[in-house]
Design a protein around this motif. Structure first.
Motif, PDB file in Angstrom:
ATOM      1  N   GLY A  63      37.876  17.548   1.851  1.00  0.00           N
ATOM      2  CA  GLY A  63      37.081  18.767   1.788  1.00  0.00           C
ATOM      3  C   GLY A  63      36.119  18.851   2.961  1.00  0.00           C
ATOM      4  N   GLN A  64      35.532  20.021   3.176  1.00  0.00           N
ATOM      5  CA  GLN A  64      34.654  20.208   4.333  1.00  0.00           C
ATOM      6  C   GLN A  64      33.463  19.249   4.272  1.00  0.00           C
ATOM      7  N   PRO A  65      32.913  18.888   5.439  1.00  0.00           N
ATOM      8  CA  PRO A  65      31.870  17.858   5.504  1.00  0.00           C
ATOM      9  C   PRO A  65      30.700  18.148   4.561  1.00  0.00           C
ATOM     10  N   ARG A  66      30.402  17.179   3.737  1.00  0.00           N
ATOM     11  CA  ARG A  66      29.249  17.276   2.831  1.00  0.00           C
ATOM     12  C   ARG A  66      29.079  15.900   2.195  1.00  0.00           C
ATOM     13  N   ASP A  67      27.931  15.314   2.311  1.00  0.00           N
ATOM     14  CA  ASP A  67      27.611  14.029   1.690  1.00  0.00           C
ATOM     15  C   ASP A  67      28.661  12.968   2.054  1.00  0.00           C
ATOM     16  N   HIS A  68      29.315  12.375   1.021  1.00  0.00           N
ATOM     17  CA  HIS A  68      30.217  11.255   1.268  1.00  0.00           C
ATOM     18  C   HIS A  68      31.555  11.681   1.863  1.00  0.00           C
ATOM     19  N   ARG A  69      31.803  12.997   1.927  1.00  0.00           N
ATOM     20  CA  ARG A  69      33.077  13.438   2.512  1.00  0.00           C
ATOM     21  C   ARG A  69      33.158  13.060   3.990  1.00  0.00           C
ATOM     22  N   THR A  70      32.022  13.083   4.677  1.00  0.00           N
ATOM     23  CA  THR A  70      31.992  12.670   6.071  1.00  0.00           C
ATOM     24  C   THR A  70      32.329  11.190   6.183  1.00  0.00           C
ATOM     25  N   ASP A  71      31.844  10.388   5.238  1.00  0.00           N
ATOM     26  CA  ASP A  71      32.140   8.957   5.241  1.00  0.00           C
ATOM     27  C   ASP A  71      33.620   8.705   4.986  1.00  0.00           C
ATOM     28  N   ILE A  72      34.241   9.507   4.111  1.00  0.00           N
ATOM     29  CA  ILE A  72      35.673   9.362   3.858  1.00  0.00           C
ATOM     30  C   ILE A  72      36.463   9.607   5.141  1.00  0.00           C
ATOM     31  N   MET A  73      36.101  10.651   5.874  1.00  0.00           N
ATOM     32  CA  MET A  73      36.790  10.964   7.125  1.00  0.00           C
ATOM     33  C   MET A  73      36.641   9.816   8.124  1.00  0.00           C
ATOM     34  N   LYS A  74      35.413   9.298   8.280  1.00  0.00           N
ATOM     35  CA  LYS A  74      35.186   8.203   9.235  1.00  0.00           C
ATOM     36  C   LYS A  74      35.973   6.964   8.849  1.00  0.00           C
ATOM     37  N   GLY A  75      35.868   6.565   7.581  1.00  0.00           N
ATOM     38  CA  GLY A  75      36.578   5.379   7.124  1.00  0.00           C
ATOM     39  C   GLY A  75      38.081   5.522   7.279  1.00  0.00           C
ATOM     40  N   PHE A  76      38.576   6.707   6.956  1.00  0.00           N
ATOM     41  CA  PHE A  76      40.012   6.966   7.079  1.00  0.00           C
ATOM     42  C   PHE A  76      40.485   6.803   8.520  1.00  0.00           C
ATOM     43  N   LEU A  77      39.754   7.386   9.457  1.00  0.00           N
ATOM     44  CA  LEU A  77      40.153   7.328  10.857  1.00  0.00           C
ATOM     45  C   LEU A  77      40.074   5.908  11.410  1.00  0.00           C
ATOM     46  N   GLN A  78      39.139   5.113  10.906  1.00  0.00           N
ATOM     47  CA  GLN A  78      39.011   3.737  11.381  1.00  0.00           C
ATOM     48  C   GLN A  78      40.244   2.902  11.059  1.00  0.00           C
ATOM     49  N   SER A  79      40.880   3.175   9.909  1.00  0.00           N
ATOM     50  CA  SER A  79      42.043   2.372   9.523  1.00  0.00           C
ATOM     51  C   SER A  79      43.372   3.115   9.637  1.00  0.00           C
ATOM     52  N   GLY A  80      43.319   4.471   9.659  1.00  0.00           N
ATOM     53  CA  GLY A  80      44.580   5.212   9.593  1.00  0.00           C
ATOM     54  C   GLY A  80      44.852   6.189  10.717  1.00  0.00           C
ATOM     55  N   ALA A  81      43.961   6.258  11.722  1.00  0.00           N
ATOM     56  CA  ALA A  81      44.117   7.267  12.776  1.00  0.00           C
ATOM     57  C   ALA A  81      45.453   7.167  13.501  1.00  0.00           C
ATOM     58  N   LYS A  82      45.922   5.949  13.717  1.00  0.00           N
ATOM     59  CA  LYS A  82      47.181   5.773  14.465  1.00  0.00           C
ATOM     60  C   LYS A  82      48.394   6.244  13.671  1.00  0.00           C
ATOM     61  N   ALA A  83      48.238   6.357  12.353  1.00  0.00           N
ATOM     62  CA  ALA A  83      49.376   6.740  11.513  1.00  0.00           C
ATOM     63  C   ALA A  83      49.635   8.243  11.520  1.00  0.00           C
ATOM     64  N   ILE A  84      48.592   9.036  11.829  1.00  0.00           N
ATOM     65  CA  ILE A  84      48.720  10.492  11.681  1.00  0.00           C
ATOM     66  C   ILE A  84      48.907  11.195  13.018  1.00  0.00           C
ATOM     67  N   ASP A  85      49.525  12.367  12.954  1.00  0.00           N
ATOM     68  CA  ASP A  85      49.726  13.200  14.144  1.00  0.00           C
ATOM     69  C   ASP A  85      48.616  14.231  14.295  1.00  0.00           C
ATOM     70  N   ALA A  86      47.934  14.571  13.208  1.00  0.00           N
ATOM     71  CA  ALA A  86      46.794  15.479  13.263  1.00  0.00           C
ATOM     72  C   ALA A  86      45.882  15.163  12.090  1.00  0.00           C
ATOM     73  N   CYS A  87      44.584  15.339  12.323  1.00  0.00           N
ATOM     74  CA  CYS A  87      43.578  15.105  11.287  1.00  0.00           C
ATOM     75  C   CYS A  87      43.309  16.427  10.566  1.00  0.00           C
ATOM     76  N   THR A  88      43.466  16.445   9.246  1.00  0.00           N
ATOM     77  CA  THR A  88      43.359  17.696   8.479  1.00  0.00           C
ATOM     78  C   THR A  88      42.153  17.681   7.553  1.00  0.00           C
ATOM     79  N   TRP A  89      41.547  18.852   7.395  1.00  0.00           N
ATOM     80  CA  TRP A  89      40.436  19.030   6.461  1.00  0.00           C
ATOM     81  C   TRP A  89      40.511  20.435   5.888  1.00  0.00           C
ATOM     82  N   HIS A  90      39.747  20.692   4.848  1.00  0.00           N
ATOM     83  CA  HIS A  90      39.804  21.967   4.130  1.00  0.00           C
ATOM     84  C   HIS A  90      38.480  22.706   4.252  1.00  0.00           C
ATOM     85  N   HIS A  91      38.568  24.030   4.250  1.00  0.00           N
ATOM     86  CA  HIS A  91      37.344  24.823   4.337  1.00  0.00           C
ATOM     87  C   HIS A  91      37.430  26.094   3.502  1.00  0.00           C
TER      88      HIS A  91
END
Length: 539
Positions: free
Chosen positions: A263-291
């Motif tokens: 979901g769009q950045p708010r509270d812990h959602r930003t932390d989820i995005m950061k943590g995800f990219l730290q371990s999974g960025a190489k696996a994805i072709d594009a980073c997706t979020w909702h608004h």
């Protein structure tokens, strides 16, 4: 120095097919008392390019809550309407994707009589079955909405039929299918249980179905939906596992994987995005979020016209882009799901003419700020934010999307709009090269919207005022503020309505002679194609 002389548009203008029309029938010529907006255009260079499938669409997984409703994708009318939106991605996902389990049942697939081997023209939904499904879907939506309000979701079993129909539909309409997998299937150590996904991928590979994949929908809400908490770092590991499974397949080793659909950045959602990219960025072709701009259950007409609400999108986009830049520089960023109001949309607003302002501004702003793809929730399905209604007729945002596809190219140009009161807030404008399938090199399109009850006069700079203009002006079929609630729309004065299931109305523009000013009526959306702009950035 721009001339201050008012040049009213010619009484006689021309359609793009050459026939003469009365220009004053379509463009309010009494706009001297309205907004004055001066434009500064840079036609020399492109500063961004988006994916050719920038405007994309979704089908919510709720359609498969009872699998028989997936048969609606066999409707010739839906196929025809969808073809006009290609090229595009088609995302199949949403809240209920995380409750879906693939349960092969070959007997049911054969019983349905619809298989992927048949040609696009051969697979047709019988008219009587289409009518029955449309009637039943009205009741089904009420059931789905009750589940949504109570957050009581049940497991959904889907068979080969859902996959076959989705693949057939996407391939016949020119869409690139993205299938959302269930991320709430977890092991005892809270890692993703991939066994069901393996079974599904093996089936799809056996059928040679080319498609891309996602894993999970809005992981920030897993605890509310299912009492399960998954942090961003673990989610990245789950995606890495899925990428490994895909790499073992000849068909899917090079296909797309997108996520985390947070979901769009708010509270812990930003932390989820950061943590995800730290371990999974190489696996994805594009980073997706909702608004979504607002809550569909307590919003208002004022919100749908409020420039301050519109401007919140820029803050969210920039926040996501900054996070991705820090954790995975160069990674493409998409809006993987988006519309006006969350919670299924706002009844009487998200499916009416007024919703077009949020939709067109999101397309313009998203392309300008750095998004590569924007996926509209939803093409068909539950809620109030769909493009095609329950009777399979196009809603105003559908017509807006079709015109965008026809007229707007992927190249973004710089533009600044200044009114008497500084930067224009209620008259909003974006500039692209025109779609080269519709116009010759050098043409540009001015994406315009007037959120005000007063008309606006747009002053063109000298480099653009010598060009003829094709004008596509969208207004409600009813005047004034009441018209904002309408589910019908006029293009240059004519109400848009399908001639039959496979025939569009006239979607051509009105040809206007060169002038230093353009008129933008109150509460209107418009595409002004500057045919002879000779923009060097668009050649």
């Amino acid at each position: 120095m721009k001339s201050v002389l008012l040049l009213v548009l010619s009484f006689c203008s021309y359609r793009t097919d050459g026939s003469r029309v009365r220009g004053d029938r379509y463009f309010n010529r009494s706009s001297m008392g309205g907004h004055q907006v001066d434009l500064d255009l840079d036609l020399s260079a492109v500063f961004r390019r988006v994916d050719p499938r920038f405007l994309s669409v979704t089908i919510d997984a709720s359609l498969a809550a009872q699998e028989r409703f997936m048969l609606l994708l066999g409707s010739q009318k839906i196929k025809f309407l969808s073809e006009a939106l290609s090229p595009a991605f088609l995302r199949f996902g949403g809240t209920r994707q995380d409750f879906m389990v693939f349960t092969p049942q070959k007997s049911r697939q054969q019983k349905a009589g619809l298989t992927a081997d048949e040609s696009c023209d051969a697979v047709q939904l019988p008219w009587w079955l289409e009518q029955q499904l449309k009637q039943d879907w009205v009741q089904q939506q009420q059931i789905l909405m009750t589940e949504e309000l109570q957050r009581k979701y049940h497991r959904i079993q889907f068979s080969e039929l859902t996959v076959d129909l989705l693949h057939s539909f996407s391939s016949c309409t020119g869409f690139d299918l993205i299938f959302g997998l269930n991320a709430l299937l977890r092991t005892s150590d809270n890692s993703w249980n991939s066994s069901n996904a393996r079974t599904l991928l093996q089936y799809c590979e056996s059928r040679q179905y080319r498609m891309s994949w996602e894993l999970g929908n809005e992981p920030n809400s897993y605890e509310k939906k299912a009492g399960i908490r998954v942090d961003g770092y673990q989610l990245g590991l789950d995606f890495t596992r899925l990428r490994k499974i895909m790499s073992e397949s000849k068909l899917y080793r090079d296909t797309g994987l997108y996520g985390p659909d947070v979901g769009q950045p708010r509270d812990h959602r930003t932390d989820i995005m950061k943590g995800f990219l730290q371990s999974g960025a190489k696996a994805i072709d594009a980073c997706t979020w909702h608004h979504y701009y607002v809550n569909g259950r307590d919003t208002s007409l004022e919100d749908f016209l409020d420039p301050e609400v519109f401007d919140t999108l820029a803050l969210k986009i920039n926040e996501v882009l900054e996070t991705v830049k820090l954790e995975s520089p160069g990674k493409s960023v998409w809006l993987g799901e988006t519309s006006s109001a969350y919670g299924g949309g706002a009844v009487g607003l998200s499916d009416t003419f007024v919703a077009g302002f949020m939709w067109l501004d999101k397309l313009g702003l998203g392309a300008k700020l750095g998004l590569d793809v924007v996926m509209r929730q939803v093409l068909v399905g539950s809620g109030s934010y769909h493009l095609i209604d329950e009777d399979l007729n196009p809603l105003p945002d559908y017509w807006l999307s079709v015109l965008y596809k026809r007229l707007v190219g992927p190249e973004v140009l710089k533009i600044q709009a200044v009114s008497n009161f500084g930067r224009s807030k209620r008259v909003r404008m974006y500039l692209h090269c025109a779609n080269k399938k519709s116009y010759s090199n050098g043409a540009v399109v001015l994406i315009s919207m007037n959120l005000s009850k007063k008309p606006a006069r747009i002053s063109l700079p000298a480099l653009a005022s010598s060009s003829t203009v094709d004008a596509f002006v969208l207004q409600s079929d009813q005047p004034g503020e009441e018209g904002l609630y309408s589910r019908s729309v006029k293009l240059n004065g004519a109400v848009l309505k399908m001639v039959d299931d496979k025939t569009f109305p006239d979607l051509s523009g009105v040809r206007l002679p060169p002038a230093e000013h353009l008129q933008l009526p109150a509460y209107s959306l418009a595409f002004f194609v500057l045919v002879d702009a000779k923009a060097t950035g668009c050649r």
